[in-house]
Design an enzyme around this catalytic site. Sequence first.
Site, PDB file in Angstrom:
ATOM      1  N   GLY A 131       0.825  -1.204   0.000  1.00  0.00           N
ATOM      2  CA  GLY A 131       0.000   0.000   0.000  1.00  0.00           C
ATOM      3  C   GLY A 131       0.856   1.248   0.000  1.00  0.00           C
ATOM      4  N   SER A 165      -2.157  -3.946  -5.760  1.00  0.00           N
ATOM      5  CA  SER A 165      -2.248  -5.270  -6.391  1.00  0.00           C
ATOM      6  C   SER A 165      -2.592  -6.301  -5.336  1.00  0.00           C
ATOM      7  CB  SER A 165      -0.917  -5.672  -7.036  1.00  0.00           C
ATOM      8  OG  SER A 165      -0.606  -4.809  -8.080  1.00  0.00           O
ATOM      9  N   GLU A 248      13.533  -5.236  -4.061  1.00  0.00           N
ATOM     10  CA  GLU A 248      12.705  -5.543  -5.222  1.00  0.00           C
ATOM     11  C   GLU A 248      13.560  -5.461  -6.497  1.00  0.00           C
ATOM     12  OE1 GLU A 248       9.788  -2.667  -6.417  1.00  0.00           O
ATOM     13  OE2 GLU A 248       8.446  -4.211  -7.190  1.00  0.00           O
TER      14      GLU A 248
HETATM   15  C1  LIG Z   1       0.082  -3.289 -12.957  1.00  0.00           C
HETATM   16  C2  LIG Z   1       0.394  -2.316 -11.843  1.00  0.00           C
HETATM   17  C3  LIG Z   1       0.481  -2.781 -10.547  1.00  0.00           C
HETATM   18  C4  LIG Z   1       0.748  -1.890  -9.495  1.00  0.00           C
HETATM   19  N1  LIG Z   1       0.779  -2.381  -8.221  1.00  0.00           N
HETATM   20  C5  LIG Z   1       0.984  -1.537  -7.181  1.00  0.00           C
HETATM   21  C6  LIG Z   1       0.932  -2.012  -5.824  1.00  0.00           C
HETATM   22  O1  LIG Z   1       0.708  -3.187  -5.562  1.00  0.00           O
HETATM   23  N2  LIG Z   1       1.093  -1.122  -4.819  1.00  0.00           N
HETATM   24  C7  LIG Z   1       1.361   0.188  -5.060  1.00  0.00           C
HETATM   25  O2  LIG Z   1       1.547   0.924  -4.087  1.00  0.00           O
HETATM   26  N3  LIG Z   1       1.410   0.685  -6.337  1.00  0.00           N
HETATM   27  C8  LIG Z   1       1.223  -0.151  -7.391  1.00  0.00           C
HETATM   28  N4  LIG Z   1       1.248   0.325  -8.693  1.00  0.00           N
HETATM   29  C9  LIG Z   1       1.398   1.761  -8.885  1.00  0.00           C
HETATM   30  C10 LIG Z   1       2.679   2.212  -9.559  1.00  0.00           C
HETATM   31  O3  LIG Z   1       3.766   2.126  -8.697  1.00  0.00           O
HETATM   32  C11 LIG Z   1       2.408   3.652 -10.035  1.00  0.00           C
HETATM   33  O4  LIG Z   1       1.416   3.573 -11.037  1.00  0.00           O
HETATM   34  C12 LIG Z   1       3.630   4.317 -10.589  1.00  0.00           C
HETATM   35  O5  LIG Z   1       4.553   4.571  -9.576  1.00  0.00           O
HETATM   36  C13 LIG Z   1       3.271   5.663 -11.292  1.00  0.00           C
HETATM   37  O6  LIG Z   1       2.551   6.477 -10.444  1.00  0.00           O
HETATM   38  P1  LIG Z   1       1.141   7.137 -10.887  1.00  0.00           P
HETATM   39  O7  LIG Z   1       0.278   6.039 -11.421  1.00  0.00           O
HETATM   40  O8  LIG Z   1       0.649   7.925  -9.718  1.00  0.00           O
HETATM   41  O9  LIG Z   1       1.481   8.097 -12.095  1.00  0.00           O
HETATM   42  P2  LIG Z   1       2.025   9.589 -12.006  1.00  0.00           P
HETATM   43  O10 LIG Z   1       3.185   9.632 -11.071  1.00  0.00           O
HETATM   44  O11 LIG Z   1       0.888  10.513 -11.761  1.00  0.00           O
HETATM   45  O12 LIG Z   1       2.545   9.785 -13.478  1.00  0.00           O
HETATM   46  C14 LIG Z   1       1.677  10.050 -14.592  1.00  0.00           C
HETATM   47  C15 LIG Z   1       2.531  10.244 -15.818  1.00  0.00           C
HETATM   48  O13 LIG Z   1       3.394  11.401 -15.648  1.00  0.00           O
HETATM   49  C16 LIG Z   1       4.758  11.031 -15.785  1.00  0.00           C
HETATM   50  N5  LIG Z   1       5.593  11.754 -14.811  1.00  0.00           N
HETATM   51  C17 LIG Z   1       5.358  11.885 -13.479  1.00  0.00           C
HETATM   52  N6  LIG Z   1       6.340  12.591 -12.892  1.00  0.00           N
HETATM   53  C18 LIG Z   1       7.212  12.923 -13.881  1.00  0.00           C
HETATM   54  C19 LIG Z   1       8.451  13.649 -13.907  1.00  0.00           C
HETATM   55  N7  LIG Z   1       8.986  14.174 -12.811  1.00  0.00           N
HETATM   56  N8  LIG Z   1       9.090  13.756 -15.109  1.00  0.00           N
HETATM   57  C20 LIG Z   1       8.566  13.203 -16.245  1.00  0.00           C
HETATM   58  N9  LIG Z   1       7.398  12.534 -16.275  1.00  0.00           N
HETATM   59  C21 LIG Z   1       6.737  12.373 -15.113  1.00  0.00           C
HETATM   60  C22 LIG Z   1       4.802   9.532 -15.509  1.00  0.00           C
HETATM   61  O14 LIG Z   1       5.914   8.909 -16.127  1.00  0.00           O
HETATM   62  C23 LIG Z   1       3.475   9.069 -16.097  1.00  0.00           C
HETATM   63  O15 LIG Z   1       3.585   8.879 -17.478  1.00  0.00           O
HETATM   64  C24 LIG Z   1       0.978  -0.523  -9.764  1.00  0.00           C
HETATM   65  C25 LIG Z   1       0.901  -0.060 -11.088  1.00  0.00           C
HETATM   66  C26 LIG Z   1       0.620  -0.934 -12.126  1.00  0.00           C
HETATM   67  C27 LIG Z   1       0.540  -0.411 -13.526  1.00  0.00           C
END
Ligand SMILES: Cc1cc2nc3c(=O)[nH]c(=O)nc-3n(C[C@H](O)[C@H](O)[C@H](O)COP(=O)(O)OP(=O)(O)OC[C@H]3O[C@@H](n4cnc5c(N)ncnc54)[C@H](O)[C@@H]3O)c2cc1C
Length: 397
Positions: A131, A165, A248
């Site tokens: 989480g 997840s 990891e």
């Molecule tokens: C299949 C899957 C399983 C997952 N499982 C887990 C889980 O079990 N537990 C958990 O805690 N999380 C989980 N995640 C979450 C995952 O870690 C996040 O989706 C990831 O860290 C991106 O964060 P966000 O989705 O908030 O996107 P954001 O951080 O909001 O990013 C949105 C977009 O903006 C871009 N961006 C953001 N900041 C910048 C920057 N500084 N410079 C350039 N581009 C930028 C990103 O690359 C992306 O394209 C999972 C994600 C997926 C897809």
Amino acid sequence: MDFDFSPAQQQFRKEVRSWLALNVPVDLRGRGFAASRGDREAVVRLREWQRTLYKAGYVGMDWPAEYGGRGASLVEQVIFYEEMSRAEAPQPLNRSGLSMLGPTIMKHGTAAQRARFLDRILTAEDIWCQGFSEPNAGSDLANVQTRAVLDGDHYVVNGQKVWTSMGHVADWGFFLVRTDPAAPKHKGITFLLVDMKSPGITVRPLRQITGEAEFNETFLENVRVPAANVVGEVNAGWNVTVTTLAYERDLLTMIRHISLRTALERLVALAKRTERHGRAVGSDPVMRQKLAELLIAERCLQLNGYRSLTRVLRGVPPGPEGSTAKLFWSQVDQDLAEIATQVIGPYSQLTGESALAPDDGQWQFYALLARGSGIRAGTSEILRNILGERVLGLPKD
Ligand SMILES: Cc1cc2nc3c(=O)[nH]c(=O)nc-3n(C[C@H](O)[C@H](O)[C@H](O)COP(=O)(O)OP(=O)(O)OC[C@H]3O[C@@H](n4cnc5c(N)ncnc54)[C@H](O)[C@@H]3O)c2cc1C
């Protein structure tokens, strides 16, 4: 880089290979590269599979014997994963418990936490979820806003997590919560172990592009968590998290290519037996080029992994291989999924429900699943930032 395996390592490979040949359940075989962890029935089967692996001594291989592991070397682990891939066996279900939380508790946890949790991670009695992410804290993880306030010997937790997840089937979760909102953002975070059956937790599945709901929104409303469940120091959760994420990344760097190899071998077999215009798709010169490129990419990842392994075995701190491997792997993973749809043609759109779907519809599932490869565990944009700024020394703006 030393490519030779010692006689003892080769013997170990033989043992693993024969054990897997006898023990991988028929219904789970071949589901290694595009397996669902969203389906509750599949989770029950995978829990059993982890128990079988555990009884044979193949779970927590790197964990020290005092914590129920095998104390195996990194090389043995790599051999084990290579053989799992060869046998097309699914990975142990409790992935985040085994590779992230377990080592974190060993390093930062109390004796009581080790006694309570470690064994049950190995046996899959407790399935763990992670989480960390929140609606405004994904790439910028230190921005977590879920609040935990001390009330006697409990923390009262309020907030929302997202993309959790296996949250819907997990028994426990390791959460990042904010315990000091006044402190600079990296300094007011605490690492907390939460019983997912606690009153006040609501888990809402999020349906993904694949059609399954493997991850979830997790809402926490006045959830009472014993203060004894804090891992490490209060407000020092960021340091604990760095350990979690490093574990990891380390092993993953070395074995990333393995899931690709499983898929690629299946794809090559498919290209040989799929006919178009009266001849095998694999004999088409353009398709051959594409498949060869994938094979080369998979080998590059393997060698990069071995380079990383060699560094670790020599006691040298990990280099940028973790970031390059993740970035490159996600591109190759998506290319592989795309090329598979070209090899299969219109049949690639069929789900497992259709008898005409090749490999039980795994390719259709994989093509959609791969879209997330450039997001989870660090997005490609963030990895390019890290490589550009920290490795190449490019200016930030
Ligand atoms: C299949 C899957 C399983 C997952 N499982 C887990 C889980 O079990 N537990 C958990 O805690 N999380 C989980 N995640 C979450 C995952 O870690 C996040 O989706 C990831 O860290 C991106 O964060 P966000 O989705 O908030 O996107 P954001 O951080 O909001 O990013 C949105 C977009 O903006 C871009 N961006 C953001 N900041 C910048 C920057 N500084 N410079 C350039 N581009 C930028 C990103 O690359 C992306 O394209 C999972 C994600 C997926 C897809």
